[in-house]
Enzyme design. Structure first.
Site, PDB file in Angstrom:
ATOM      1  N   GLY A 182      -1.756  -3.896 -47.078  1.00  0.00           N
ATOM      2  CA  GLY A 182      -1.041  -4.680 -46.061  1.00  0.00           C
ATOM      3  C   GLY A 182       0.122  -3.865 -45.544  1.00  0.00           C
ATOM      4  N   ARG A 183       1.176  -4.560 -45.154  1.00  0.00           N
ATOM      5  CA  ARG A 183       2.294  -3.852 -44.508  1.00  0.00           C
ATOM      6  C   ARG A 183       2.984  -2.879 -45.460  1.00  0.00           C
ATOM      7  NH1 ARG A 183       2.547  -9.149 -42.276  1.00  0.00           N
ATOM      8  NH2 ARG A 183       2.278  -9.101 -40.020  1.00  0.00           N
TER       9      ARG A 183
ATOM     10  N   ARG B  43       6.414 -13.506 -48.734  1.00  0.00           N
ATOM     11  CA  ARG B  43       7.096 -14.784 -48.458  1.00  0.00           C
ATOM     12  C   ARG B  43       6.938 -15.191 -47.004  1.00  0.00           C
ATOM     13  NH1 ARG B  43      13.211 -14.462 -50.084  1.00  0.00           N
ATOM     14  NH2 ARG B  43      13.046 -12.268 -49.551  1.00  0.00           N
TER      15      ARG B  43
ATOM     16  N   ASN C 133       0.258 -15.145 -56.731  1.00  0.00           N
ATOM     17  CA  ASN C 133       0.215 -13.698 -56.964  1.00  0.00           C
ATOM     18  C   ASN C 133      -0.187 -13.313 -58.385  1.00  0.00           C
ATOM     19  OD1 ASN C 133       0.681 -13.204 -54.325  1.00  0.00           O
ATOM     20  ND2 ASN C 133       2.782 -12.478 -54.547  1.00  0.00           N
TER      21      ASN C 133
ATOM     22  N   VAL D 222       5.163  -3.724 -56.968  1.00  0.00           N
ATOM     23  CA  VAL D 222       5.955  -4.087 -55.791  1.00  0.00           C
ATOM     24  C   VAL D 222       5.774  -5.579 -55.489  1.00  0.00           C
ATOM     25  CG1 VAL D 222       6.396  -3.563 -53.352  1.00  0.00           C
ATOM     26  CG2 VAL D 222       5.584  -1.753 -54.868  1.00  0.00           C
ATOM     27  N   SER D 223       4.566  -6.090 -55.706  1.00  0.00           N
ATOM     28  CA  SER D 223       4.255  -7.497 -55.410  1.00  0.00           C
ATOM     29  C   SER D 223       5.267  -8.421 -56.079  1.00  0.00           C
ATOM     30  CB  SER D 223       2.853  -7.857 -55.931  1.00  0.00           C
ATOM     31  OG  SER D 223       1.926  -6.880 -55.564  1.00  0.00           O
TER      32      SER D 223
ATOM     33  N   HIS E 285      15.211  -9.441 -58.913  1.00  0.00           N
ATOM     34  CA  HIS E 285      15.071  -9.195 -57.473  1.00  0.00           C
ATOM     35  C   HIS E 285      15.039 -10.541 -56.764  1.00  0.00           C
ATOM     36  CE1 HIS E 285      14.069  -7.095 -53.880  1.00  0.00           C
ATOM     37  NE2 HIS E 285      12.813  -7.495 -53.827  1.00  0.00           N
TER      38      HIS E 285
END
Ligand code: NAD
Length: 310
Positions: free
Chosen positions: A10-11, A82, A95, A118-119, A175
């Site tokens: 994805g991005r 999100r 997730n 990262v997810s 985070h």
């Protein structure tokens, strides 16, 4: 490093592949995504940049986890991002199911690799993977603090007009909204930040840093941030590939450091060829300790939910 795989084209995944390839950090990148054609298309698009930006990395993509074979590192960006108004914790249930599928693939085809998460929620998913795989913690870690610190350094540069090259920031903790920017370790060319900015301005910068992701999401509406997150991944990969022994804020599984265990959370760590090589235990004052433990309590709460969903 010979091969890095990125799961989730994805991005963030696609952009991370661009930074990693563009900086020639490995010979091969495999992009993997469940959306048919997405990873293959992204890989081909980046490959066609090579003659223009002069890199030699070979990229390929697909939806089959066999592409993970022979990976030295797997960057995991698969999962829902999100939507406006959501917290990172709201992504947990969806997730964790996606990450379990990814871990099955990793277990089968890349059992000796390192995993860079990262997810989101990244701290909880990193800890989940540590438990599920049983691998040592030096091979399972996550990206959060490099991005949060870069955001804070950007805001300080915007406010003072001084070069980002001279600004040092350190954002620890979970985070999320309770991340802990450590102002005592924030400097411009070694000079404490309090020399340049008032407490009121610093408080504003801390608040803006905590809301950095939400600010971009609110503006873009249909996309969360991906440029700076992807560059942050590449910064960590660079430290590992070149065995630089950089001290970067990293989501690490703690084994007693900071008085905590049974959690992954952002702390300064040494990154080198063996992955997360060492946790740096910082002296924190009472206020910093309270903020850090408050943040840790929220991550632990989500880890508790995780046990109920799996
Ligand atoms: P995106 O929707 O653009 O991309 C996610 C990709 O994952 C999609 O292409 C989807 O098809 C793919 N995917 C879903 N299930 C999969 C599976 N089982 N195997 C392989 N691929 C699968 O989202 P994005 O903006 O790239 O964000 C990705 C994740 O990274 C989100 O969870 C987001 O919250 C998180 N993120 C983390 C940070 C950080 O600092 N840690 C920063 C930004 C984004």
């Amino acid at each position: 490093m010979n091969k890095i795989s990125i799961v989730g084209a994805g991005r963030v995944g696609e952009s991370a592949a661009q930074f990693i390839a563009g900086n020639d950090l490995c010979r091969e990148i495999a992009l993997i995504d469940v959306r048919e054609g997405a990873a293959e298309g992204a890989a081909l698009d980046i490959q066609e940049v090579a003659p223009l930006c002069q890199f030699d990395t070979r990229l390929y993509g697909g939806s089959d986890y066999t592409l993970l074979k022979d990976s030295n590192m797997v960057v995991i960006t698969a999962g829902l991002p999100r939507k406006p108004g959501m917290s990172r914790s709201d992504l947990l249930e969806s997730n964790v199911a996606i990450i379990d599928t990814v871990l099955e693939g990793v277990h089968k085809y890349a059992p000796d690799s390192m995993l860079l998460f990262v997810s989101n929620p990244v701290d909880v998913l990193t800890y989940h993977a540590f438990i599920q795989t049983g691998w040592p913690r030096n091979r399972i870690f996550g990206q959060a603090g490099v991005l949060d610190s870069s955001r804070m350094a950007s805001f300080i540069a915007m406010e003072t007009g001084y070069s980002t090259q001279d600004i040092n920031t350190m954002v620890l903790g979970g985070h999320g909204d309770t991340m802990v920017p450590i102002m005592r370790y924030t400097t411009i060319s070694g000079i404490p930040i309090s020399h340049f900015l008032s407490q009121a301005k610093l408080d504003e910068i801390v608040e803006r840093t905590r809301n950095g992701g939400a600010e971009i999401l609110a503006l873009r509406q249909n996309s969360s941030a991906y440029g700076a997150p992807a560059a942050s991944v590449a910064e960590m990969v660079d430290a590992i590939v070149h065995n630089r022994k950089r001290i970067l804020p990293t989501v690490v599984v703690l084994e007693g450091e900071y008085g905590l265990s049974g959690i992954a959370i952002g702390v300064p760590a040494v990154l080198g060829i063996n992955g997360m090589e060492k946790v740096i235990s910082l002296d924190m004052n009472d206020e910093e300790t309270a903020l850090f433990h408050n943040s840790a309590a929220l991550v632990k709460k989500d880890i508790g939910l995780l046990k109920q969903t799996s």
